[in-house]
Design an enzyme around this catalytic site. Structure first.
Site, short mmCIF file in Angstrom:
data_model
loop_
_atom_site.label_atom_id
_atom_site.label_comp_id
_atom_site.label_asym_id
_atom_site.label_seq_id
_atom_site.Cartn_x
_atom_site.Cartn_y
_atom_site.Cartn_z
N ILE A 11 0.90 -1.15 0.00
CA ILE A 11 0.00 0.00 0.00
C ILE A 11 0.95 1.20 0.00
O ILE A 11 1.86 1.28 0.82
CB ILE A 11 -0.96 -0.02 1.21
CG1 ILE A 11 -1.80 1.26 1.32
CG2 ILE A 11 -0.25 -0.26 2.52
CD1 ILE A 11 -2.89 1.19 2.41
N SER A 12 0.77 2.10 -0.94
CA SER A 12 1.73 3.20 -1.12
C SER A 12 1.76 4.12 0.09
O SER A 12 0.78 4.22 0.84
CB SER A 12 1.37 4.02 -2.36
OG SER A 12 1.24 3.19 -3.48
#
Ligand code: SAH
Length: 215
Positions: free
Chosen positions: A63-64
């Site tokens: 997840i960025s």
């Protein structure tokens, strides 16, 4: 057990990681205040959900980092009435941020499990403006084109021409382009006449965008 005050953590994330680094778009900041990022990671990662880095999700994906999600969203310069295409659903967090801002989000993920998990998490808060599918996002979603914004959340070694074709006039695509270790975040604008301009912004590190032929 210590219960986290997630809304306080969220507020802190917005102020210290986004505003302080120059994110000013109110629609973007409001979306970050609202979306419960901790629900998009596994229970073991929850206490780290609002920290200033990417986190692991299934299939060795991530997840960025919040700032990167904000920067890419802000770069799309959204008004709110757009249909947006996202490539690389991953956890679904970026999808939720976009869904807070625009009319409809079309999102494509190549791993079925990630797509299913994201679908589940996104259904809970009751988003009804998201369409999810499994597949190779580099082909885009031609039936739903053109898009008033395209966000690619994985590193490309070139700009997929089909995505460029599916970008509406007067719209922006944001995509990390470069090698497997590092890339440059590119902001590609199609003007009202259909002319394309490409602007390199900052350096970044994303996991690779895998095309069908690379499988
Ligand atoms: N936006 C996501 C980050 C996803 S990481 C989040 O906030 O959680 C990048 C994702 O792109 C991974 O889930 C990976 O599986 C996916 N991906 C890579 N190549 C792809 C392709 N060709 N089509 C669709 N998804 C792809």
């Amino acid at each position: 057990m210590f219960i986290q005050n997630y809304s306080k953590l969220r507020q802190n994330m917005v102020e210290t990681q986004l505003m302080r680094r120059g994110i000013t778009n109110k629609k973007v900041l409001d979306a970050f205040y609202k979306v419960p990022r901790h629900l998009f990671v596994s229970p073991e990662q929850r206490f780290k959900a609002y920290e200033d880095f990417p986190l692991p999700i299934d299939h060795n994906q991530t997840i960025s980092q919040p700032y990167m999600v904000a920067l890419m969203t802000e770069a799309l310069d959204l008004i709110g009435d757009e249909k947006v295409l996202e490539i690389g659903t991953g956890s679904g967090y970026q999808t939720a941020i976009l869904a807070e801002i625009v009319e409809h989000v079309y999102t494509i993920e190549r791993f079925e499990k990630l797509s299913q998990d994201a679908d589940k998490v996104l259904k809970e808060p009751g988003y009804n403006n998201i369409s999810i599918k499994v597949g190779d996002g580099t082909k885009g979603w031609p039936e739903k084109a053109p898009f008033g914004g395209i966000l690619v959340a994985a590193a490309a070694n070139h700009i997929p021409s089909l995505l460029l074709e599916q970008l509406a006039y007067n719209s922006i695509m944001v995509i990390p382009v470069g090698g497997s270790r590092e890339q440059e975040l590119m902001v590609i604008s199609k003007d009202r006449q259909g002319n394309i301009t490409k602007q390199k912004t900052l350096g970044c590190r994303f996991l690779p965008l895998i095309e069908d032929q690379d499988y």
